[in-house]
Structure formats: structure tokens, C-alpha cells
Design an enzyme around this catalytic site. Sequence first.
Site, mmCIF file in Angstrom:
data_model
loop_
_atom_site.group_PDB
_atom_site.id
_atom_site.type_symbol
_atom_site.label_atom_id
_atom_site.label_comp_id
_atom_site.label_asym_id
_atom_site.label_seq_id
_atom_site.Cartn_x
_atom_site.Cartn_y
_atom_site.Cartn_z
ATOM 1 N N LYS A 223 45.808 45.987 110.992
ATOM 2 C CA LYS A 223 45.579 46.873 109.990
ATOM 3 C C LYS A 223 44.109 46.845 109.747
ATOM 4 O O LYS A 223 43.787 47.581 108.520
ATOM 5 C CB LYS A 223 46.463 46.709 108.762
ATOM 6 C CG LYS A 223 47.821 45.915 108.768
ATOM 7 C CD LYS A 223 48.548 45.450 108.010
ATOM 8 C CE LYS A 223 50.183 45.005 108.491
ATOM 9 N NZ LYS A 223 50.472 43.887 107.128
ATOM 10 N N ARG B 16 59.009 39.422 99.497
ATOM 11 C CA ARG B 16 59.292 40.870 99.940
ATOM 12 C C ARG B 16 60.382 41.419 99.717
ATOM 13 O O ARG B 16 61.258 41.092 100.197
ATOM 14 C CB ARG B 16 58.287 41.181 100.964
ATOM 15 C CG ARG B 16 57.091 40.465 101.125
ATOM 16 C CD ARG B 16 55.961 41.195 99.724
ATOM 17 N NE ARG B 16 56.057 43.034 100.402
ATOM 18 C CZ ARG B 16 54.795 43.123 101.017
ATOM 19 N NH1 ARG B 16 53.861 42.693 101.574
ATOM 20 N NH2 ARG B 16 54.531 44.135 100.993
ATOM 21 N N PRO C 199 49.369 51.306 104.774
ATOM 22 C CA PRO C 199 48.215 50.946 105.618
ATOM 23 C C PRO C 199 49.533 50.332 107.326
ATOM 24 O O PRO C 199 49.421 48.709 106.973
ATOM 25 C CB PRO C 199 47.996 49.721 104.868
ATOM 26 C CG PRO C 199 49.335 49.987 103.659
ATOM 27 C CD PRO C 199 49.062 50.963 103.721
ATOM 28 N N GLU C 200 50.113 50.558 107.813
ATOM 29 C CA GLU C 200 50.443 49.529 108.699
ATOM 30 C C GLU C 200 49.643 49.995 110.266
ATOM 31 O O GLU C 200 49.283 51.055 109.589
ATOM 32 C CB GLU C 200 52.239 49.507 109.184
ATOM 33 C CG GLU C 200 52.655 48.383 107.742
ATOM 34 C CD GLU C 200 53.516 48.140 107.698
ATOM 35 O OE1 GLU C 200 54.462 47.858 108.602
ATOM 36 O OE2 GLU C 200 55.251 48.192 106.861
#
Length: 283
Positions: free
Chosen positions: A59, A273, A2-3
Site C-alpha cells: 500500500k 476489525r 487504500p488497499e
Amino acid sequence: MPELPEVEVLRLRLDSLLANKKLVDVDVLKSRVVRPELPKFLKDKIVNCTISKVRRRGKFLWLELKHFQSESAFPLIIHLGMTGRLFIQKNIKSLPKHSAVVFKLNNEYLVFKDPRSFGRVTLDTDCIENLGVDALSSDFTEDALASVIKNTSQSLKARLMNQKKIAGLGNIYSCEVLHKAKISPFIKGSSLCANKLKDLLKAIHVTLHNQVNFGLSLDLDFKGEYKNDGLFYYGTKSTQKNQLQEPFSVYGREGESCRNCESIIMRETQINRSTYFCPECQK
DNA sequence: CGTCATGTTAAGGA
DNA sequence: TTCCTTAACATGAC
């Protein structure tokens, strides 16, 4: 999945497959994915609507729906989360594991599957109304980028990933873009000089455009299997031998050498992250 | 077994 | 109020 580039490739493919088709029925198998409204509310609103267009911002993907008599369109919003996938099946004799929502069309089914259920199907437009400027739109200018990254205590990378500021960059492409522009992920945006700001804007554009083109070059067939299933997926590098590879420069390359300067790529935790970077190129 | 994973957001703190 | 940080969500891959 998902980007921005993956979602944009999906949007282009879905638009040609779904435009002018009618939603005949909906089956919600994982109610958690439909939120905040109830699945029944969703169903009542969208059944018998026609899909006029598939759109995207950042997105977020949405099917623009129209009721047969009404002039006004409304969005059926789909966000893939971390593991969401969309594909088309001719029948539903066997549905894949973790299928979350099945949209019935006249002669086929649009299946949304999502093992981790971080994705979302909704009619609530709050999530797209609060998004920042799309990273591929013409509104994403030097001034827009400058206003996003200055006057904050946050690191530059945190800023790039904030969807309320810029829509579309996630962890992978934030790392990639900063490496391409040779900028440290850890600095404050306010310390960027004008030239570096230009470099960063250009790196974002080039990286995202290249990835969209890469995704469009893949041979996808919408069969709903893990390979060639209609999704431009970042894991494609592990598929067939003749398949093109996604060439990441730093992401996932901890311990390998930088292609610019031969230094060892490092990984550090930043805002919960993994940030991958070259300690030499990105000072 | 443990660690890591493309994302968002509610809750708490300053 | 606003802005920021952290933990949580749920499952699979290695």
C-alpha cells in the site's frame, strides 16, 4: 482509499502524469503527516528534484526523485492511511479541506489531502524496507504464502493482513479473498491443506487483478472533488448511475445473502476489525 | 446521541 | 530475544 488495487491504479495514473516533472516547492499544511522528519528537512531535500518514476509496494507509493546532477535516486514515500487522497490541481486558489501537503510543479500542483491524518509523507525508508512480499509480485508463490501462514498462533486472516508478511491486503480484500477461496477467516493457516492453499493464492491474484482492472476502467479526471478526482476509491458505488460498481462479495454485506449459497453474511470482530464471511461457504 | 470506517504502530505482556 | 495483542491516532458518515 487504500488497499493494493487502489494504490496500484493511482500509481499507474500518477506515473504518466508526473514522470520527468520537477518539484519546485513544497508546502506542508499538516505537519503531523510528515513524520518522523521535520517538514523543513523534507523540503530541503526534495525541492528542485525531478520525478523519474512512481513506484509501489503493498500500500506504499513513492515518487522516485533525482537531483539534477546526481545519478542516484531516492524515494519520497506516500502512504494514504485510511482517508488519504492525491490529485492534481492547476491552481491553488481554493484548496480542499484537510489538505496536508501541496507539492508545486512547474504548471500544476500535486495535492495530498487526508482528513484523519493517518497517512504519511516521508523520506524515511524503514516503512518500505520491512514490508513482506507484494501480493501481486511474481515472488508471491505457493511456497511464499505457505511460509507466511504456518508456524503461528495467529488466525489466517490476521496473517493475510500483516504487511510485514504480505504487502497489500487490507481488511476488505482479506475478507473477499477468503470468501472466494471458501476458507474460514478464523482458522490457523497451518491447518490448510495443499489444495486450499492453491485456492487461496489464486483467489488473491484474481481478486486483486480484477480490482486493478476495475479501477482502470473508471473515468477519473483529477479535479480534486469527491467524485472523479483521480482516486480509485472504494466508495465509488455511491456515485453516478452509469458508473460501474465495485462488486464486493462479503465486505459490508452483513445480513445480506451470499451469492453462492444464499446463507446470510455475518460480521464478527477479529483483531479489532470487522470480518465479513459466509458461515456456510467458509467453514 | 452512538457506532463504524480501506491502516499503522507504540507499548505492554507472554 | 521474539512474537503477539491492544489501544491509540483524528475526522466524517450514517
